[in-house]
Design a protein around this motif. Structure first.
Motif, PDB file in Angstrom:
ATOM      1  N   ASP A  63     -13.834  70.227 -43.612  1.00  0.00           N
ATOM      2  CA  ASP A  63     -13.830  69.369 -42.413  1.00  0.00           C
ATOM      3  C   ASP A  63     -12.860  68.200 -42.553  1.00  0.00           C
ATOM      4  OD1 ASP A  63     -15.755  71.012 -41.336  1.00  0.00           O
ATOM      5  OD2 ASP A  63     -17.425  69.699 -41.826  1.00  0.00           O
ATOM      6  N   SER A  64     -12.923  67.516 -43.681  1.00  0.00           N
ATOM      7  CA  SER A  64     -12.051  66.351 -43.865  1.00  0.00           C
ATOM      8  C   SER A  64     -10.592  66.775 -44.001  1.00  0.00           C
ATOM      9  CB  SER A  64     -12.487  65.540 -45.084  1.00  0.00           C
ATOM     10  OG  SER A  64     -12.427  66.315 -46.269  1.00  0.00           O
ATOM     11  N   LEU A  65     -10.351  67.962 -44.536  1.00  0.00           N
ATOM     12  CA  LEU A  65      -8.977  68.447 -44.626  1.00  0.00           C
ATOM     13  C   LEU A  65      -8.394  68.658 -43.234  1.00  0.00           C
ATOM     14  CD1 LEU A  65      -7.510  71.054 -47.057  1.00  0.00           C
ATOM     15  CD2 LEU A  65      -7.123  71.340 -44.619  1.00  0.00           C
ATOM     16  N   ILE A  66      -9.176  69.246 -42.353  1.00  0.00           N
ATOM     17  CA  ILE A  66      -8.715  69.449 -40.973  1.00  0.00           C
ATOM     18  C   ILE A  66      -8.377  68.108 -40.327  1.00  0.00           C
ATOM     19  CG2 ILE A  66      -9.410  70.217 -38.660  1.00  0.00           C
ATOM     20  CD1 ILE A  66     -11.178  72.328 -40.089  1.00  0.00           C
ATOM     21  N   ARG A  67      -9.256  67.143 -40.518  1.00  0.00           N
ATOM     22  CA  ARG A  67      -9.039  65.821 -39.918  1.00  0.00           C
ATOM     23  C   ARG A  67      -7.773  65.163 -40.446  1.00  0.00           C
ATOM     24  NH1 ARG A  67     -13.245  63.231 -42.040  1.00  0.00           N
ATOM     25  NH2 ARG A  67     -11.967  62.256 -43.662  1.00  0.00           N
ATOM     26  N   GLU A  68      -7.567  65.199 -41.752  1.00  0.00           N
ATOM     27  CA  GLU A  68      -6.464  64.463 -42.355  1.00  0.00           C
ATOM     28  C   GLU A  68      -5.113  65.168 -42.239  1.00  0.00           C
ATOM     29  OE1 GLU A  68      -6.651  61.376 -43.416  1.00  0.00           O
ATOM     30  OE2 GLU A  68      -8.761  61.396 -42.821  1.00  0.00           O
ATOM     31  N   VAL A  69      -5.088  66.478 -42.272  1.00  0.00           N
ATOM     32  CA  VAL A  69      -3.815  67.205 -42.221  1.00  0.00           C
ATOM     33  C   VAL A  69      -3.267  67.277 -40.796  1.00  0.00           C
ATOM     34  CG1 VAL A  69      -2.701  69.459 -42.570  1.00  0.00           C
ATOM     35  CG2 VAL A  69      -4.252  68.538 -44.311  1.00  0.00           C
ATOM     36  N   PHE A  70      -4.155  67.430 -39.809  1.00  0.00           N
ATOM     37  CA  PHE A  70      -3.689  67.694 -38.445  1.00  0.00           C
ATOM     38  C   PHE A  70      -3.838  66.501 -37.501  1.00  0.00           C
ATOM     39  CE2 PHE A  70      -4.883  71.725 -40.391  1.00  0.00           C
ATOM     40  CZ  PHE A  70      -3.759  72.496 -40.143  1.00  0.00           C
ATOM     41  N   LYS A  71      -4.118  65.326 -38.019  1.00  0.00           N
ATOM     42  CA  LYS A  71      -4.430  64.177 -37.159  1.00  0.00           C
ATOM     43  C   LYS A  71      -3.241  63.715 -36.318  1.00  0.00           C
ATOM     44  CE  LYS A  71      -5.625  60.452 -39.324  1.00  0.00           C
ATOM     45  NZ  LYS A  71      -6.278  59.610 -40.370  1.00  0.00           N
ATOM     46  N   ASP A  72      -2.002  64.014 -36.710  1.00  0.00           N
ATOM     47  CA  ASP A  72      -0.831  63.591 -35.937  1.00  0.00           C
ATOM     48  C   ASP A  72      -0.315  64.660 -34.986  1.00  0.00           C
ATOM     49  OD1 ASP A  72      -0.934  61.166 -37.162  1.00  0.00           O
ATOM     50  OD2 ASP A  72       0.785  61.475 -38.484  1.00  0.00           O
ATOM     51  N   VAL A  73      -0.884  65.846 -35.051  1.00  0.00           N
ATOM     52  CA  VAL A  73      -0.454  66.922 -34.160  1.00  0.00           C
ATOM     53  C   VAL A  73      -1.061  66.704 -32.772  1.00  0.00           C
ATOM     54  CG1 VAL A  73      -0.466  69.422 -33.760  1.00  0.00           C
ATOM     55  CG2 VAL A  73      -0.283  68.532 -36.090  1.00  0.00           C
ATOM     56  N   ASN A  74      -0.285  66.978 -31.740  1.00  0.00           N
ATOM     57  CA  ASN A  74      -0.768  66.856 -30.363  1.00  0.00           C
ATOM     58  C   ASN A  74      -2.137  67.526 -30.238  1.00  0.00           C
ATOM     59  OD1 ASN A  74      -1.245  67.243 -27.558  1.00  0.00           O
ATOM     60  ND2 ASN A  74       0.956  67.210 -27.147  1.00  0.00           N
ATOM     61  N   GLY A 107       2.358  79.093 -29.385  1.00  0.00           N
ATOM     62  CA  GLY A 107       2.705  77.679 -29.304  1.00  0.00           C
ATOM     63  C   GLY A 107       1.658  76.762 -29.916  1.00  0.00           C
ATOM     64  N   LYS A 108       0.477  77.311 -30.229  1.00  0.00           N
ATOM     65  CA  LYS A 108      -0.610  76.479 -30.733  1.00  0.00           C
ATOM     66  C   LYS A 108      -0.989  76.839 -32.172  1.00  0.00           C
ATOM     67  CE  LYS A 108      -2.773  75.235 -26.342  1.00  0.00           C
ATOM     68  NZ  LYS A 108      -4.056  75.117 -25.620  1.00  0.00           N
ATOM     69  N   ILE A 109      -1.669  75.900 -32.807  1.00  0.00           N
ATOM     70  CA  ILE A 109      -2.227  76.108 -34.137  1.00  0.00           C
ATOM     71  C   ILE A 109      -3.731  76.296 -33.988  1.00  0.00           C
ATOM     72  CG2 ILE A 109      -2.657  75.091 -36.404  1.00  0.00           C
ATOM     73  CD1 ILE A 109      -0.080  73.446 -36.015  1.00  0.00           C
ATOM     74  N   GLY A 110      -4.232  77.418 -34.457  1.00  0.00           N
ATOM     75  CA  GLY A 110      -5.663  77.665 -34.457  1.00  0.00           C
ATOM     76  C   GLY A 110      -6.199  77.514 -35.870  1.00  0.00           C
ATOM     77  N   ILE A 111      -7.346  76.870 -35.998  1.00  0.00           N
ATOM     78  CA  ILE A 111      -7.958  76.673 -37.317  1.00  0.00           C
ATOM     79  C   ILE A 111      -9.341  77.295 -37.308  1.00  0.00           C
ATOM     80  CG2 ILE A 111      -8.677  75.003 -39.061  1.00  0.00           C
ATOM     81  CD1 ILE A 111      -6.722  73.000 -37.686  1.00  0.00           C
ATOM     82  N   PHE A 112      -9.556  78.233 -38.199  1.00  0.00           N
ATOM     83  CA  PHE A 112     -10.881  78.826 -38.376  1.00  0.00           C
ATOM     84  C   PHE A 112     -11.540  78.136 -39.568  1.00  0.00           C
ATOM     85  CE2 PHE A 112     -10.174  83.350 -36.419  1.00  0.00           C
ATOM     86  CZ  PHE A 112      -9.949  82.758 -35.182  1.00  0.00           C
ATOM     87  N   ASN A 113     -12.556  77.340 -39.297  1.00  0.00           N
ATOM     88  CA  ASN A 113     -13.314  76.641 -40.334  1.00  0.00           C
ATOM     89  C   ASN A 113     -14.521  77.515 -40.676  1.00  0.00           C
ATOM     90  OD1 ASN A 113     -14.667  74.906 -41.996  1.00  0.00           O
ATOM     91  ND2 ASN A 113     -14.974  73.306 -40.477  1.00  0.00           N
ATOM     92  N   ARG A 114     -14.419  78.242 -41.774  1.00  0.00           N
ATOM     93  CA  ARG A 114     -15.198  79.435 -42.055  1.00  0.00           C
ATOM     94  C   ARG A 114     -14.664  80.494 -41.084  1.00  0.00           C
ATOM     95  NH1 ARG A 114     -19.179  78.590 -45.693  1.00  0.00           N
ATOM     96  NH2 ARG A 114     -20.087  76.510 -45.849  1.00  0.00           N
ATOM     97  N   THR A 115     -14.573  81.695 -41.544  1.00  0.00           N
ATOM     98  CA  THR A 115     -13.739  82.660 -40.829  1.00  0.00           C
ATOM     99  C   THR A 115     -14.382  84.034 -40.747  1.00  0.00           C
ATOM    100  OG1 THR A 115     -12.643  83.513 -42.817  1.00  0.00           O
ATOM    101  CG2 THR A 115     -11.777  81.459 -41.918  1.00  0.00           C
ATOM    102  N   HIS A 116     -13.555  85.009 -40.345  1.00  0.00           N
ATOM    103  CA  HIS A 116     -13.997  86.399 -40.325  1.00  0.00           C
ATOM    104  C   HIS A 116     -14.358  86.894 -41.719  1.00  0.00           C
ATOM    105  CE1 HIS A 116      -9.647  85.756 -40.130  1.00  0.00           C
ATOM    106  NE2 HIS A 116      -9.450  86.842 -40.850  1.00  0.00           N
ATOM    107  N   TYR A 117     -13.980  86.149 -42.750  1.00  0.00           N
ATOM    108  CA  TYR A 117     -14.321  86.558 -44.116  1.00  0.00           C
ATOM    109  C   TYR A 117     -15.790  86.316 -44.462  1.00  0.00           C
ATOM    110  CZ  TYR A 117      -9.556  87.748 -45.035  1.00  0.00           C
ATOM    111  OH  TYR A 117      -8.332  88.373 -44.989  1.00  0.00           O
ATOM    112  N   GLU A 118     -16.500  85.584 -43.619  1.00  0.00           N
ATOM    113  CA  GLU A 118     -17.945  85.457 -43.828  1.00  0.00           C
ATOM    114  C   GLU A 118     -18.610  86.835 -43.770  1.00  0.00           C
ATOM    115  OE1 GLU A 118     -19.872  82.282 -44.290  1.00  0.00           O
ATOM    116  OE2 GLU A 118     -17.807  82.031 -44.989  1.00  0.00           O
TER     117      GLU A 118
END
Length: 282
Positions: A63-74, A107-118
């Motif tokens: 969760d925190s990685l998503i927040r910190e890495v992508f915080k400047d992306v539209n 055109g977009k970035i999708g993030i799966f936080n936990r994924t189809h690998y579950e």
């Protein structure tokens, strides 16, 4: 990328879970700006989408990685999906359906936080969960054997190959956390009142299954890291360094694609002067 990418058979117990990079926060800030610009150009070009898959044990820092890495992306350019226990509707379809419909548009970035690998992870640790899918060929626990999960991993490889063939860049990150560091993070949730809400007794039950989860992770990392959908094993004991490494890999991958902003059609280019005059004369 290479030190972290799974390109040959690995043994998770032999991979370091902690790495510390100097000035990681400062370097991450620069990467955020690069990523923002890359996403803007990717959106304008409209040829590619990016799917970021994050997996890791509880408290690994997804969760925190998503927040910190992508915080400047539209904000309109990033879509995050956290896949939890399947709903009744989702269970009425095949196990990949809910992941298909959540894929990012071009055109977009999708993030799966936990994924189809579950579907080859938690259901392999708790095979009884598969019964809720009502699969005709699954009649008992004996049917949920290695052959069953190997077939699922092959299906997942095919799923990722299909979306890659159609312009989705797939990057998969396993946040490799040590058992001792997980213990420290769980204790922190209990000791700090403002963190109490994050704790669940279920976390301790799952922790008792640590070795089973490590086996399942090692299996899927070895069997589903492909050229078009690679896995990266990220040392996650130091959160700041983990975020930087992930951002480095994403930025490096996207820069290689050489995105180009579309140009104004020639018939409009030659009229730019007239358009300016029209607006300035108002």
């Amino acid at each position: 990328m290479k030190p972290y990418q799974v390109t040959t058979k690995i043994n998770l117990s032999e991979i370091n879970t902690k790495e510390v990079i100097e000035n990681a926060t400062k370097k991450l800030k620069k990467n955020r700006k690069k990523l923002s610009k890359l996403q803007d150009t990717m959106y304008a070009e409209g040829k590619y989408a990016v799917l970021i898959c994050l997996q890791g044990m509880d408290t690994s820092g997804k969760d925190s990685l998503i927040r910190e890495v992508f915080k400047d992306v539209n904000a309109q350019g990033v879509e995050v999906h956290s896949f939890k226990v399947p709903t009744e509707l989702e269970l009425s379809h095949n196990y990949l359906w809910r992941h298909y419909i959540a894929l990012p548009e071009k055109g977009k970035i999708g993030i799966f936080n936990r994924t189809h690998y579950e579907n080859v992870l938690v259901t392999r640790v708790h095979p009884e969960y598969v019964f809720s899918e009502n699969i005709p060929t699954v009649k008992s626990l004996e049917d949920l054997n290695d052959e069953f999960y190997n077939k699922r991993m092959e299906e997942i490889n095919n799923f990722e190959q299909q979306i890659a063939n159609n312009g989705t860049i797939v990057l998969k990150f396993f946040l490799n956390l040590s058992k001792n560091e997980q213990k420290n993070r769980l204790l922190r949730r209990l000791k700090l009142k403002e963190k109490n809400w994050k704790f669940s007794p279920g976390d301790l039950k799952e922790r008792q299954l640590w070795e089973k989860y490590q086996f399942c992770y090692q299996e899927l990392l070895n069997k589903t890291s492909t050229e078009n959908a690679p896995w990266f094993v990220i040392p996650a004991d130091d959160k700041t360094t983990a975020r930087l490494i992930v951002s480095d890999i994403i930025v490096e991958t996207l820069q290689k694609l050489d995105f180009k902003e579309p140009e104004l059609p020639e018939k409009y280019k030659i009229e730019i002067g007239n358009y300016k005059k029209q607006l300035e004369s108002e």
